[in-house]
Motif scaffolding. Sequence first.
Motif, PDB file in Angstrom:
ATOM      1  N   ALA A   1       0.828  -1.199   0.000  1.00  0.00           N
ATOM      2  CA  ALA A   1       0.000   0.000   0.000  1.00  0.00           C
ATOM      3  C   ALA A   1       0.863   1.250   0.000  1.00  0.00           C
ATOM      4  N   GLY A   2       0.356   2.277  -0.662  1.00  0.00           N
ATOM      5  CA  GLY A   2       1.045   3.553  -0.737  1.00  0.00           C
ATOM      6  C   GLY A   2       0.687   4.461   0.418  1.00  0.00           C
ATOM      7  N   ASN A   3       0.922   5.752   0.245  1.00  0.00           N
ATOM      8  CA  ASN A   3       0.737   6.721   1.324  1.00  0.00           C
ATOM      9  C   ASN A   3      -0.715   7.185   1.410  1.00  0.00           C
ATOM     10  N   LEU A   4      -1.558   6.327   1.953  1.00  0.00           N
ATOM     11  CA  LEU A   4      -2.966   6.617   2.167  1.00  0.00           C
ATOM     12  C   LEU A   4      -3.262   6.671   3.663  1.00  0.00           C
ATOM     13  N   PRO A   5      -4.299   7.426   4.076  1.00  0.00           N
ATOM     14  CA  PRO A   5      -4.716   7.363   5.487  1.00  0.00           C
ATOM     15  C   PRO A   5      -5.059   5.935   5.900  1.00  0.00           C
ATOM     16  N   GLU A   6      -5.680   5.183   4.982  1.00  0.00           N
ATOM     17  CA  GLU A   6      -6.081   3.813   5.292  1.00  0.00           C
ATOM     18  C   GLU A   6      -4.883   2.895   5.501  1.00  0.00           C
ATOM     19  N   THR A   7      -3.744   3.226   4.909  1.00  0.00           N
ATOM     20  CA  THR A   7      -2.528   2.425   5.115  1.00  0.00           C
ATOM     21  C   THR A   7      -2.091   2.500   6.564  1.00  0.00           C
ATOM     22  N   LEU A   8      -2.053   3.713   7.111  1.00  0.00           N
ATOM     23  CA  LEU A   8      -1.729   3.873   8.529  1.00  0.00           C
ATOM     24  C   LEU A   8      -2.747   3.165   9.395  1.00  0.00           C
ATOM     25  N   ALA A   9      -4.034   3.349   9.087  1.00  0.00           N
ATOM     26  CA  ALA A   9      -5.093   2.744   9.903  1.00  0.00           C
ATOM     27  C   ALA A   9      -4.995   1.224   9.887  1.00  0.00           C
ATOM     28  N   ALA A  10      -4.672   0.645   8.721  1.00  0.00           N
ATOM     29  CA  ALA A  10      -4.566  -0.813   8.625  1.00  0.00           C
ATOM     30  C   ALA A  10      -3.412  -1.334   9.474  1.00  0.00           C
ATOM     31  N   ARG A  11      -2.280  -0.628   9.444  1.00  0.00           N
ATOM     32  CA  ARG A  11      -1.148  -1.064  10.274  1.00  0.00           C
ATOM     33  C   ARG A  11      -1.513  -0.984  11.754  1.00  0.00           C
ATOM     34  N   TYR A  12      -2.135   0.104  12.158  1.00  0.00           N
ATOM     35  CA  TYR A  12      -2.519   0.243  13.563  1.00  0.00           C
ATOM     36  C   TYR A  12      -3.521  -0.846  13.964  1.00  0.00           C
ATOM     37  N   ALA A  13      -4.479  -1.138  13.085  1.00  0.00           N
ATOM     38  CA  ALA A  13      -5.477  -2.163  13.392  1.00  0.00           C
ATOM     39  C   ALA A  13      -4.830  -3.535  13.528  1.00  0.00           C
ATOM     40  N   ALA A  14      -3.891  -3.840  12.636  1.00  0.00           N
ATOM     41  CA  ALA A  14      -3.209  -5.133  12.698  1.00  0.00           C
ATOM     42  C   ALA A  14      -2.377  -5.251  13.964  1.00  0.00           C
ATOM     43  N   HIS A  15      -1.664  -4.167  14.306  1.00  0.00           N
ATOM     44  CA  HIS A  15      -0.869  -4.204  15.537  1.00  0.00           C
ATOM     45  C   HIS A  15      -1.756  -4.275  16.770  1.00  0.00           C
ATOM     46  N   LEU A  16      -2.866  -3.572  16.769  1.00  0.00           N
ATOM     47  CA  LEU A  16      -3.801  -3.637  17.887  1.00  0.00           C
ATOM     48  C   LEU A  16      -4.325  -5.061  18.070  1.00  0.00           C
ATOM     49  N   SER A  17      -4.378  -5.808  16.967  1.00  0.00           N
ATOM     50  CA  SER A  17      -4.826  -7.200  17.016  1.00  0.00           C
ATOM     51  C   SER A  17      -3.695  -8.167  17.339  1.00  0.00           C
ATOM     52  N   GLY A  18      -2.480  -7.645  17.489  1.00  0.00           N
ATOM     53  CA  GLY A  18      -1.341  -8.492  17.845  1.00  0.00           C
ATOM     54  C   GLY A  18      -0.628  -9.105  16.664  1.00  0.00           C
ATOM     55  N   CYS A  19      -0.967  -8.700  15.437  1.00  0.00           N
ATOM     56  CA  CYS A  19      -0.346  -9.278  14.241  1.00  0.00           C
ATOM     57  C   CYS A  19       1.049  -8.705  14.001  1.00  0.00           C
ATOM     58  N   THR A  20       1.874  -9.503  13.356  1.00  0.00           N
ATOM     59  CA  THR A  20       3.156  -9.032  12.830  1.00  0.00           C
ATOM     60  C   THR A  20       2.907  -8.399  11.471  1.00  0.00           C
ATOM     61  N   VAL A  21       3.474  -7.209  11.245  1.00  0.00           N
ATOM     62  CA  VAL A  21       3.236  -6.493   9.996  1.00  0.00           C
ATOM     63  C   VAL A  21       4.523  -6.335   9.204  1.00  0.00           C
ATOM     64  N   ASN A  22       4.411  -6.633   7.925  1.00  0.00           N
ATOM     65  CA  ASN A  22       5.488  -6.352   6.974  1.00  0.00           C
ATOM     66  C   ASN A  22       4.926  -5.420   5.919  1.00  0.00           C
ATOM     67  N   HIS A  23       5.605  -4.303   5.671  1.00  0.00           N
ATOM     68  CA  HIS A  23       5.144  -3.321   4.686  1.00  0.00           C
ATOM     69  C   HIS A  23       6.093  -3.365   3.498  1.00  0.00           C
ATOM     70  N   LEU A  24       5.593  -3.804   2.359  1.00  0.00           N
ATOM     71  CA  LEU A  24       6.416  -3.952   1.161  1.00  0.00           C
ATOM     72  C   LEU A  24       6.743  -2.592   0.548  1.00  0.00           C
ATOM     73  N   TYR A  25       7.967  -2.444   0.082  1.00  0.00           N
ATOM     74  CA  TYR A  25       8.285  -1.331  -0.807  1.00  0.00           C
ATOM     75  C   TYR A  25       7.569  -1.610  -2.130  1.00  0.00           C
ATOM     76  N   HIS A  26       6.709  -0.685  -2.548  1.00  0.00           N
ATOM     77  CA  HIS A  26       5.867  -0.997  -3.694  1.00  0.00           C
ATOM     78  C   HIS A  26       6.598  -0.934  -5.025  1.00  0.00           C
ATOM     79  N   LYS A  27       7.824  -0.389  -5.042  1.00  0.00           N
ATOM     80  CA  LYS A  27       8.569  -0.325  -6.296  1.00  0.00           C
ATOM     81  C   LYS A  27       9.538  -1.493  -6.478  1.00  0.00           C
ATOM     82  N   LEU A  28       9.532  -2.434  -5.540  1.00  0.00           N
ATOM     83  CA  LEU A  28      10.349  -3.630  -5.722  1.00  0.00           C
ATOM     84  C   LEU A  28       9.796  -4.470  -6.865  1.00  0.00           C
ATOM     85  N   SER A  29      10.619  -5.338  -7.423  1.00  0.00           N
ATOM     86  CA  SER A  29      10.164  -6.234  -8.478  1.00  0.00           C
ATOM     87  C   SER A  29       9.146  -7.221  -7.905  1.00  0.00           C
TER      88      SER A  29
END
Length: 530
Positions: A80-108
């Motif tokens: 995900a790129g620089n959206l408000p929902e991107t931040l919200a999704a990370r916070y929601a996942a962490h609040l749920s105890g999940c491990t989060v990996n955020h991909l660089y979107h320009k990688l192959s």
Amino acid sequence: MIAQGNHIRRPEDSRMDTAAPFRLYVEDILDRLAEDPGREVVVHGERRVTAGEFRSLVHRAARALRELGLGPGRSVTLLAGNLPETLAARYAAHLSGCTVNHLYHKLSADAQAAIVADVETRALIADPRYAGRAAELTDNVPVEHVLTLGPAPLGTDLLALAAGQEDGPVASLARAGDICGIRHTGGTTGHPKGICHTFQQQSDLFGARKPDADAHEYRQLACTTLAHVAGLFADITLRGGGTVVLQDDFEAGAVLEAVEREGITHMFLLPPLLYQLLDHPASATTDLSSLRSLVYGGCAASPARLIDATRRLGPVLSQFYGQSEVGGISMLMPEDHDPARPELLRSAGRIVDGVEVAIRDEEGRDLPPGERGEICVRSRQAMQGYWKQPELTAKVLRDGWIHTGDVGYLDENGYLTVADRLKDMIIVVGGHVYTSELEDLLNSHPDVLQSAVFGVRDADRTEQVHAVVVPRPGAGVDEEALRTLVREARGAMYEPARISFAGSLPLTEAGKPDKNALRRAAEETAGVAA
């Protein structure tokens, strides 16, 4: 600060073992948002998201993720790129105890697929703008849940799921010692190198920070990917009571416009992007007076360009030196950005609170001030290790010390200078060429905007010094003038075997000069097999 030889220890290190009740950083952010629900907290284009709206989205998204069985021990990957929902999704996942990996979107696609598989992704959360890439990834690496941040031609719309959930506070399921995030190095090839930190470490980043008295006037511009340092600055801003202004990507003209239009007070840039900002035609006429802090870091900076920036922007620059493996190491503060003291601008500043730094030789012995060796760091932010790579972890993390792979030295006043990466240092007949030192020298020429120095092996496998230089538009600088500059200042050992010119330097996803790409191009030109 206590200096013991070439070993720096901050007095605050004595607090490193102090136990404190665990509280997730997301909870602090949500509590701050609750103080003034009508306040604008995230801006993206024409969208203005209030604290109440953003807080509600995090709570509802967390409930939606939990209904899907996502919680402690489950990995969520963001594409995900620089959206408000991107931040919200990370916070929601962490609040749920999940491990989060955020991909660089320009990688192959291959590199992204390797990471998705490596972290055992249970849910891929995709920006609808990257739906095509998400489909490509999940065709190659099936995941249990494909979620999107809005309508898209694949998966399930997480925002629609969240809209059907109850609002109101959600208890954190995060456990202090669990892995909070896995950050992969940019340009990953082969087996990904994932850097692991715990929820406790993520929350410790904010533990000692107190919001500014004028926090509501704090407006942070995020114009580089939220998967990198911009994400951390967004967290700091929201926890402090400020506003995050998001841009999809860095474009110097758009950044200048945003600073003036939005009254931006804080921003982070990698040095090449800072140079682009200074060199843009609108820079001289744009009102940048709202800026109170511009932090730069991530790669070596040119003292000559920093002097330009200080004269243009005033006393707002701070250099941050750190690594994903260990967090922050040192800072060069605004008062150190003095055009009359250019020697300080070659340093990375003084060691930050709570961090120990030692300069060591190949035998692991501490070296005295002024002598170069590997920069070794111990701090509470040291990684837990590399994901699924115990041998590499054991090589880099020894007895609690991160061996950074950077070469540098400490001076008598406690300033740390980073001379080079061990892997970038060029071994030539007669000694070593430190690439950052040669770049600083080339950049000091009045007709040079930027340079990149790297080693290329010739047909005999002997390493040769190469430099790519970005000249000022219309400048008449040539290769012989730069060779003369190098010979006279540093001697023949530092003189590049080849100097080429370019309109700009290629950058990695994180915004650093891509020396691997430059090296490959030079090898192809020279006809040398990799």
